[in-house]
Design a protein around this motif. Structure first.
Motif, PDB file in Angstrom:
ATOM      1  N   GLN A  15       0.853  -1.177   0.000  1.00 17.76           N
ATOM      2  CA  GLN A  15       0.000   0.000   0.000  1.00 17.76           C
ATOM      3  C   GLN A  15       0.894   1.234   0.000  1.00 17.76           C
ATOM      4  N   VAL A  16       0.581   2.184  -0.847  1.00 14.90           N
ATOM      5  CA  VAL A  16       1.280   3.456  -0.872  1.00 14.90           C
ATOM      6  C   VAL A  16       0.222   4.550  -0.837  1.00 14.90           C
ATOM      7  N   THR A  17       0.426   5.521   0.005  1.00 14.09           N
ATOM      8  CA  THR A  17      -0.467   6.667   0.067  1.00 14.09           C
ATOM      9  C   THR A  17       0.209   7.825  -0.640  1.00 14.09           C
ATOM     10  N   VAL A  18      -0.509   8.427  -1.589  1.00 10.99           N
ATOM     11  CA  VAL A  18       0.031   9.549  -2.358  1.00 10.99           C
ATOM     12  C   VAL A  18      -0.631  10.831  -1.884  1.00 10.99           C
ATOM     13  N   LEU A  19       0.199  11.808  -1.556  1.00 16.02           N
ATOM     14  CA  LEU A  19      -0.271  13.136  -1.176  1.00 16.02           C
ATOM     15  C   LEU A  19       0.058  14.076  -2.329  1.00 16.02           C
ATOM     16  N   ALA A  20      -0.945  14.734  -2.871  1.00 18.62           N
ATOM     17  CA  ALA A  20      -0.736  15.691  -3.952  1.00 18.62           C
ATOM     18  C   ALA A  20      -1.204  17.064  -3.479  1.00 18.62           C
ATOM     19  N   CYS A  21      -0.394  18.076  -3.748  1.00 18.09           N
ATOM     20  CA  CYS A  21      -0.814  19.427  -3.383  1.00 18.09           C
ATOM     21  C   CYS A  21      -0.224  20.427  -4.375  1.00 18.09           C
ATOM     22  N   ASP A  22      -0.982  21.485  -4.589  1.00 15.35           N
ATOM     23  CA  ASP A  22      -0.472  22.562  -5.434  1.00 15.35           C
ATOM     24  C   ASP A  22      -1.130  23.870  -5.048  1.00 15.35           C
ATOM     25  N   LEU A  23      -0.500  24.946  -5.493  1.00 11.91           N
ATOM     26  CA  LEU A  23      -1.016  26.282  -5.227  1.00 11.91           C
ATOM     27  C   LEU A  23      -2.087  26.588  -6.257  1.00 11.91           C
ATOM     28  N   ALA A  24      -3.300  26.824  -5.804  1.00 11.86           N
ATOM     29  CA  ALA A  24      -4.412  27.125  -6.707  1.00 11.86           C
ATOM     30  C   ALA A  24      -4.282  28.543  -7.234  1.00 11.86           C
ATOM     31  N   GLY A  25      -4.311  28.684  -8.548  1.00  8.68           N
ATOM     32  CA  GLY A  25      -4.250  29.994  -9.171  1.00  8.68           C
ATOM     33  C   GLY A  25      -2.931  30.708  -9.001  1.00  8.68           C
ATOM     34  N   SER A  26      -1.842  29.972  -8.900  1.00  5.28           N
ATOM     35  CA  SER A  26      -0.546  30.616  -8.635  1.00  5.28           C
ATOM     36  C   SER A  26      -0.117  31.549  -9.758  1.00  5.28           C
ATOM     37  N   SER A  27      -0.568  31.301 -10.970  1.00  8.87           N
ATOM     38  CA  SER A  27      -0.173  32.180 -12.078  1.00  8.87           C
ATOM     39  C   SER A  27      -0.784  33.573 -11.949  1.00  8.87           C
ATOM     40  N   LEU A  28      -1.819  33.717 -11.110  1.00  6.57           N
ATOM     41  CA  LEU A  28      -2.467  35.014 -10.904  1.00  6.57           C
ATOM     42  C   LEU A  28      -1.974  35.737  -9.657  1.00  6.57           C
ATOM     43  N   LEU A  29      -1.020  35.122  -8.938  1.00 10.46           N
ATOM     44  CA  LEU A  29      -0.576  35.685  -7.666  1.00 10.46           C
ATOM     45  C   LEU A  29       0.249  36.955  -7.813  1.00 10.46           C
ATOM     46  N   MET A  95      -1.224  28.344   4.594  1.00 10.77           N
ATOM     47  CA  MET A  95      -2.384  29.230   4.682  1.00 10.77           C
ATOM     48  C   MET A  95      -2.216  30.275   5.776  1.00 10.77           C
ATOM     49  N   GLY A  96      -1.428  29.977   6.786  1.00  7.22           N
ATOM     50  CA  GLY A  96      -1.223  30.908   7.883  1.00  7.22           C
ATOM     51  C   GLY A  96      -0.048  31.833   7.682  1.00  7.22           C
ATOM     52  N   ASN A  97       0.728  31.617   6.624  1.00  8.40           N
ATOM     53  CA  ASN A  97       1.941  32.399   6.394  1.00  8.40           C
ATOM     54  C   ASN A  97       1.579  33.739   5.761  1.00  8.40           C
ATOM     55  N   ARG A  98       1.891  34.809   6.432  1.00  5.40           N
ATOM     56  CA  ARG A  98       1.567  36.160   5.928  1.00  5.40           C
ATOM     57  C   ARG A  98       2.829  36.932   5.552  1.00  5.40           C
ATOM     58  N   SER A  99       3.943  36.233   5.425  1.00 11.96           N
ATOM     59  CA  SER A  99       5.204  36.917   5.112  1.00 11.96           C
ATOM     60  C   SER A  99       5.237  37.335   3.652  1.00 11.96           C
ATOM     61  N   ALA A 100       6.205  38.146   3.320  1.00  5.20           N
ATOM     62  CA  ALA A 100       6.354  38.601   1.940  1.00  5.20           C
ATOM     63  C   ALA A 100       6.764  37.462   1.022  1.00  5.20           C
ATOM     64  N   SER A 101       7.388  36.405   1.587  1.00  4.77           N
ATOM     65  CA  SER A 101       7.877  35.325   0.744  1.00  4.77           C
ATOM     66  C   SER A 101       6.760  34.410   0.255  1.00  4.77           C
ATOM     67  N   ILE A 102       5.608  34.438   0.901  1.00  2.08           N
ATOM     68  CA  ILE A 102       4.486  33.621   0.447  1.00  2.08           C
ATOM     69  C   ILE A 102       3.199  34.278   0.943  1.00  2.08           C
ATOM     70  N   ARG A 103       2.430  34.813   0.047  1.00  2.00           N
ATOM     71  CA  ARG A 103       1.188  35.510   0.391  1.00  2.00           C
ATOM     72  C   ARG A 103       0.132  34.515   0.836  1.00  2.00           C
ATOM     73  N   PRO A 104      -0.950  35.018   1.427  1.00  2.00           N
ATOM     74  CA  PRO A 104      -2.065  34.119   1.718  1.00  2.00           C
ATOM     75  C   PRO A 104      -2.513  33.462   0.413  1.00  2.00           C
ATOM     76  N   LEU A 105      -2.579  32.175   0.388  1.00  3.86           N
ATOM     77  CA  LEU A 105      -2.816  31.433  -0.836  1.00  3.86           C
ATOM     78  C   LEU A 105      -4.000  30.490  -0.705  1.00  3.86           C
ATOM     79  N   GLN A 106      -4.429  29.985  -1.852  1.00  6.43           N
ATOM     80  CA  GLN A 106      -5.362  28.875  -1.875  1.00  6.43           C
ATOM     81  C   GLN A 106      -4.541  27.648  -2.209  1.00  6.43           C
ATOM     82  N   LEU A 107      -4.807  26.591  -1.509  1.00  8.13           N
ATOM     83  CA  LEU A 107      -4.030  25.373  -1.633  1.00  8.13           C
ATOM     84  C   LEU A 107      -4.939  24.214  -1.961  1.00  8.13           C
ATOM     85  N   GLY A 108      -4.626  23.498  -3.035  1.00  4.19           N
ATOM     86  CA  GLY A 108      -5.336  22.267  -3.355  1.00  4.19           C
ATOM     87  C   GLY A 108      -4.526  21.099  -2.815  1.00  4.19           C
ATOM     88  N   ILE A 109      -5.186  20.245  -2.032  1.00  5.05           N
ATOM     89  CA  ILE A 109      -4.437  19.147  -1.416  1.00  5.05           C
ATOM     90  C   ILE A 109      -5.347  17.924  -1.294  1.00  5.05           C
TER      91      ILE A 109
END
Length: 110
Positions: A15-29, A95-109
């Protein structure tokens, strides 16, 4: 947590569990490609760190997404639980990171 069993070189079904995640709408950030790359890089750093903490394996990355495997190459009795715990921490940190290096984002996971 139970001790991990190392992977063998022989073929085996598991059994292998796969976790997939990406930044939703990152091209518009951002209109600034360097800023956007910085946000994506920071997302990858956070996700890789959280997956590694729970003995998951991060697959080669493509763009703003990330896949991780739990149960490969090392097997644990609770790999699905480890994937879920990792996903929760990735969401909390990104989602909790408010620094300049990563804005509040939508995350698909999943």
């Amino acid at each position: 947590l139970s001790p991990a069993r190392p992977a063998t070189t022989e073929s085996e079904r598991r059994q292998v569990t796969v976790l997939a995640c990406d930044l939703a709408g990152s091209s518009l950030l951002s209109d600034d490609p360097e800023e956007m790359q910085g946000m994506i890089r920071r997302f990858h750093e956070i996700a890789t760190e959280e997956v590694s903490k729970l003995d998951g394996h991060v697959a080669p990355r493509h763009g703003d997404g990330l896949q991780a495997y739990f149960g490969y190459p090392r097997v644990h009795e609770n790999d699905a639980e480890r994937a879920i715990r990792s996903a929760r921490e990735i969401m909390r940190r990104v989602m909790g990171n408010r620094s300049a290096s990563i804005r509040p984002l939508q995350l698909g996971i999943g």
